[in-house]
Enzyme design. Structure first.
Site, PDB file in Angstrom:
ATOM      1  N   MET A   1      40.254  44.676 -19.662  1.00 25.51           N
ATOM      2  CA  MET A   1      40.204  43.777 -18.308  1.00 25.51           C
ATOM      3  C   MET A   1      39.606  42.239 -18.683  1.00 25.51           C
ATOM      4  O   MET A   1      38.689  42.294 -19.448  1.00 25.51           O
ATOM      5  CB  MET A   1      39.175  44.523 -17.255  1.00 25.51           C
ATOM      6  CG  MET A   1      38.887  43.385 -16.061  1.00 25.51           C
ATOM      7  SD  MET A   1      37.778  44.555 -15.020  1.00 25.51           S
ATOM      8  CE  MET A   1      36.247  43.956 -15.707  1.00 25.51           C
ATOM      9  N   ASN A   2      40.471  41.320 -18.098  1.00 25.39           N
ATOM     10  CA  ASN A   2      39.521  40.282 -18.060  1.00 25.39           C
ATOM     11  C   ASN A   2      39.415  39.714 -16.721  1.00 25.39           C
ATOM     12  O   ASN A   2      38.793  40.439 -15.913  1.00 25.39           O
ATOM     13  CB  ASN A   2      40.390  38.968 -19.038  1.00 25.39           C
ATOM     14  CG  ASN A   2      41.740  38.766 -19.217  1.00 25.39           C
ATOM     15  OD1 ASN A   2      42.620  39.608 -19.391  1.00 25.39           O
ATOM     16  ND2 ASN A   2      42.058  37.609 -18.600  1.00 25.39           N
ATOM     17  N   ASP A   3      40.184  38.363 -16.340  1.00 28.28           N
ATOM     18  CA  ASP A   3      39.775  37.541 -15.153  1.00 28.28           C
ATOM     19  C   ASP A   3      39.781  38.727 -13.784  1.00 28.28           C
ATOM     20  O   ASP A   3      40.601  39.156 -13.583  1.00 28.28           O
ATOM     21  CB  ASP A   3      40.766  36.634 -14.724  1.00 28.28           C
ATOM     22  CG  ASP A   3      40.767  35.608 -15.940  1.00 28.28           C
ATOM     23  OD1 ASP A   3      40.328  35.971 -17.086  1.00 28.28           O
ATOM     24  OD2 ASP A   3      41.747  35.069 -15.705  1.00 28.28           O
TER      25      ASP A   3
ATOM     26  N   GLN B   1      42.844  41.219 -14.372  1.00 28.78           N
ATOM     27  CA  GLN B   1      44.034  41.211 -15.518  1.00 28.78           C
ATOM     28  C   GLN B   1      43.647  42.439 -16.267  1.00 28.78           C
ATOM     29  O   GLN B   1      42.465  42.632 -16.731  1.00 28.78           O
ATOM     30  CB  GLN B   1      43.315  39.927 -16.323  1.00 28.78           C
ATOM     31  CG  GLN B   1      43.855  38.650 -15.666  1.00 28.78           C
ATOM     32  CD  GLN B   1      45.603  38.529 -15.568  1.00 28.78           C
ATOM     33  OE1 GLN B   1      46.019  37.994 -16.598  1.00 28.78           O
ATOM     34  NE2 GLN B   1      45.955  38.906 -14.586  1.00 28.78           N
TER      35      GLN B   1
ATOM     36  N   PHE C   1      49.834  37.225 -14.539  1.00 31.60           N
ATOM     37  CA  PHE C   1      48.728  36.496 -14.920  1.00 31.60           C
ATOM     38  C   PHE C   1      48.031  36.473 -13.851  1.00 31.60           C
ATOM     39  O   PHE C   1      48.123  36.813 -12.615  1.00 31.60           O
ATOM     40  CB  PHE C   1      48.919  35.081 -15.460  1.00 31.60           C
ATOM     41  CG  PHE C   1      49.190  35.304 -17.149  1.00 31.60           C
ATOM     42  CD1 PHE C   1      49.758  36.439 -17.729  1.00 31.60           C
ATOM     43  CD2 PHE C   1      48.957  33.867 -17.826  1.00 31.60           C
ATOM     44  CE1 PHE C   1      49.753  36.510 -19.276  1.00 31.60           C
ATOM     45  CE2 PHE C   1      49.107  34.057 -19.231  1.00 31.60           C
ATOM     46  CZ  PHE C   1      49.362  35.219 -19.838  1.00 31.60           C
ATOM     47  N   SER C   2      47.014  35.499 -13.558  1.00 31.39           N
ATOM     48  CA  SER C   2      45.867  35.524 -12.689  1.00 31.39           C
ATOM     49  C   SER C   2      46.357  34.785 -11.568  1.00 31.39           C
ATOM     50  O   SER C   2      47.277  34.289 -11.712  1.00 31.39           O
ATOM     51  CB  SER C   2      44.552  34.577 -13.191  1.00 31.39           C
ATOM     52  OG  SER C   2      43.879  35.458 -14.272  1.00 31.39           O
TER      53      SER C   2
ATOM     54  N   ARG D   1      49.455  27.719 -14.261  1.00 38.48           N
ATOM     55  CA  ARG D   1      49.010  28.946 -13.726  1.00 38.48           C
ATOM     56  C   ARG D   1      47.572  29.223 -12.910  1.00 38.48           C
ATOM     57  O   ARG D   1      46.842  28.183 -12.571  1.00 38.48           O
ATOM     58  CB  ARG D   1      48.744  29.920 -15.138  1.00 38.48           C
ATOM     59  CG  ARG D   1      47.703  29.232 -16.096  1.00 38.48           C
ATOM     60  CD  ARG D   1      47.389  30.376 -17.094  1.00 38.48           C
ATOM     61  NE  ARG D   1      46.533  29.959 -18.012  1.00 38.48           N
ATOM     62  CZ  ARG D   1      46.774  29.191 -19.171  1.00 38.48           C
ATOM     63  NH1 ARG D   1      48.030  28.808 -19.541  1.00 38.48           N
ATOM     64  NH2 ARG D   1      45.744  28.914 -20.105  1.00 38.48           N
TER      65      ARG D   1
ATOM     66  N   GLU E   1      41.576  26.356 -16.419  1.00 35.39           N
ATOM     67  CA  GLU E   1      41.965  27.560 -15.828  1.00 35.39           C
ATOM     68  C   GLU E   1      41.346  28.173 -14.852  1.00 35.39           C
ATOM     69  O   GLU E   1      40.255  27.442 -14.320  1.00 35.39           O
ATOM     70  CB  GLU E   1      41.890  28.912 -17.227  1.00 35.39           C
ATOM     71  CG  GLU E   1      42.629  28.427 -18.375  1.00 35.39           C
ATOM     72  CD  GLU E   1      42.446  29.587 -19.371  1.00 35.39           C
ATOM     73  OE1 GLU E   1      43.423  29.958 -20.019  1.00 35.39           O
ATOM     74  OE2 GLU E   1      41.244  30.139 -19.539  1.00 35.39           O
TER      75      GLU E   1
HETATM   76  C1  FRU Z   1      41.777  33.054 -18.175  1.00 37.39           C
HETATM   77  C2  FRU Z   1      43.179  33.371 -18.353  1.00 37.39           C
HETATM   78  C3  FRU Z   1      44.124  32.579 -17.341  1.00 37.39           C
HETATM   79  C4  FRU Z   1      45.487  33.569 -17.529  1.00 37.39           C
HETATM   80  C5  FRU Z   1      44.918  34.890 -17.784  1.00 37.39           C
HETATM   81  C6  FRU Z   1      45.653  35.673 -18.670  1.00 37.39           C
HETATM   82  O1  FRU Z   1      40.876  33.674 -18.756  1.00 37.39           O
HETATM   83  O2  FRU Z   1      43.461  32.720 -19.641  1.00 37.39           O
HETATM   84  O3  FRU Z   1      44.480  31.410 -17.341  1.00 37.39           O
HETATM   85  O4  FRU Z   1      46.176  33.578 -16.298  1.00 37.39           O
HETATM   86  O5  FRU Z   1      43.474  34.657 -18.438  1.00 37.39           O
HETATM   87  O6  FRU Z   1      45.063  37.059 -18.677  1.00 37.39           O
END
Ligand code: FRU
Length: 488
Positions: free
Chosen positions: A22-24, A40, A80-81, A151, A203
């Site tokens: 998991m990220n954002d 994410q 993406f985010s 994005r 971002e």
């Molecule tokens: C930020 C990022 C966003 C992108 C997403 C991809 O952490 O790089 O800019 O949409 O993660 O997973």
């Protein structure tokens, strides 16, 4: 998370996915009694990969229920985010019967044969509280005219101009667009040239109004996350700007550099949309990691956690306007079991005070006067030979967190380096330390400064030692709380 499962390093009470990467945080929105957390997500691996939107819901911002994947990649690319809003007035035409959720996200396509990636904005909508989704058949709704980085749309309704606003990360700037229906977008302005930190790609923007505490003055706050630049020390971080916004242009009040969180592990955070007026809070959540080492952190089977949800407020401190953050009140209710209180203790140089117990999760609140001491140290003993130290220097007002000896640190050279923040030196200090199995969130002086750190020790906390150097400290009050039903 909900029940306390002791999977190694898995947070006991912060959100983390049961499995995989998991990220954002994405699409944070409140609707019909539920807080939605999309994120994410790479469902087929524990490192970053083809992005989907995972989904979790909560009624109290602390206990999260993980649901099925909300958005899967499609012909326009991976997901993406982005953000989510409630279309109360059916501006989109998607909701002829009753309002529902619209997700606005980036469709990302890798470049072909080494060519540049293609990023565009797309829509999806849900009639059933985010449990199922329909992608809009006119996707993508906003294509780039030449920018590769295009994005992370953050969309909100702007009542004075009666239109939707989109803040979009466009390389080294944030570009604003307007729309009446979320489908057709018009570029209005671009912000960021020559101001702020440009060490990495910009971002995950967010833009929202806040009233300065105790005044009638409203300011707009623009959050901008800055990606990792391997050639520099800083790693990924989030900066913010304070200024005005008229629906077209964001104008900063000054050129100051402002950092949202001085720890290494709070990135890509944004705020919830559609919090009811009577609540009125601006609630924020970040991803508790850093792109420098996010793919290497030593968890297995899962990777990534979110910060505690925080309320953001603006406060005038001397001649500075600060974005103050404090854990949501729901966290106070969660940490309802008071284990220890102590008041009016003098801690003398050479006679440290120890507080001993063993907890997987805790909330420590300390109020003290530095008195004649030059240095305060708060040492968190996690396990045998494993500790983290918070140091405060009364001379220059610097807080430092040293996690060199906290457990596993060797996966990244940067992880072990100290983290610090300079505050205005003063006699009285107020500290709040929230510990979980894999993290430590430190809030200083009512959240005027925050410092978020991941940790990988064998256990969370066995003992806390407070010691003074150069004189004695007066501990006015110390309270240590644990979650209800947590055994010692
Ligand atoms: C930020 C990022 C966003 C992108 C997403 C991809 O952490 O790089 O800019 O949409 O993660 O997973």
């Amino acid at each position: 998370m909900n029940s306390i499962e002791l999977v190694k390093y898995r947070p006991a009470w912060h959100f983390s996915p049961k499995e995989n990467w998991m990220n954002d945080p994405n699409g944070l929105v409140y609707f019909e009694g539920e807080y939605h957390l999309f994120y994410q997500y790479h469902p087929y691996g524990t490192t970053w990969g083809p992005m989907h939107w995972g989904h979790a819901v909560s009624t109290d911002l602390i206990h999260w229920e993980e649901l099925g994947i909300a958005l899967h990649p499609d012909d326009n690319g991976t997901i993406f985010s982005g953000s989510a809003v409630i279309d109360w007035n059916n501006t989109t035409g998607f909701f002829p019967n009753k309002p529902g959720i619209v997700a606005i996200f980036t469709s990302h396509k890798d470049g072909i044969n080494g060519g540049p990636a293609v990023q565009a904005q797309s829509l999806a909508y849900s009639h059933d509280q985010g449990r199922s989704w329909t992608k809009y058949d006119g996707n993508p709704v906003l294509r780039s005219e030449g920018k590769v980085d295009f994005r992370d749309p953050k969309v909100f309704w702007h009542p004075p101009t009666e239109q939707w606003i989109m803040a979009l990360a466009t390389g080294q700037t944030i570009t604003f667009f307007i729309s009446s229906d979320l489908k057709e977008w018009t570029l209005t302005s671009e912000f960021g040239d020559g101001i702020g930190i440009h060490d990495g790609v910009w971002e995950c923007p967010d833009l929202f109004p806040l009233t300065i505490e105790g005044t009638n003055t409203t300011k707009w706050v623009l959050l901008v996350s800055v990606g990792d630049n391997p050639e520099l020390e800083s790693g990924s971080l989030t900066q913010y700007f304070i200024g005005s916004f008229d629906g077209i242009t964001f104008k900063p009040d000054d050129e100051s550099i402002r950092i949202l969180d001085h720890g290494r592990d709070n990135y890509a955070g944004v705020s919830f949309s559609d919090i009811p007026k009577q609540d009125g809070r601006r609630i924020y959540l970040g991803w508790m990691s850093n792109w420098r080492y996010a793919n290497q952190v030593p968890t297995s089977g899962w990777r990534g956690a979110m910060t505690v949800p925080r309320v953001l407020e603006l406060k005038q401190v001397n001649d500075e306007t600060l974005l103050v953050q404090r854990p949501v009140e729901e966290a106070d209710s969660y940490f309802s079991q008071v284990h220890l209180t102590s008041s009016d203790l003098e801690i003398m140089d050479g006679t440290p005070k120890e507080f001993t117990w063993g907890l997987h999760a805790l909330d420590l609140n300390v109020q003290l006067d530095m008195g004649s001491a030059h240095v305060l140290e708060l040492i968190i003993k996690h396990a045998d030979q494993q500790q983290s130290t918070i140091t405060y220097s009364a001379t220059d007002g610097t807080f430092t967190v040293d996690r060199r000896g906290s457990g596993q640190v060797a996966f990244s050279e940067m992880f072990a380096k100290p983290q610090s923040v300079k505050t205005i030196p003063g006699d009285s200090l107020e500290l709040r330390l929230m510990l979980d199995t894999g993290s430590m969130e430190l809030f200083m002086n009512g959240g005027e400064h925050a410092l978020t750190s991941l940790l990988f020790p064998e256990s969370t906390c066995e003992k806390i030692t407070i010691q003074a150097t150069g004189g004695s400290i007066k501990l006015r009050k110390l309270t240590l709380s644990a979650p209800e039903n947590m055994s010692i």
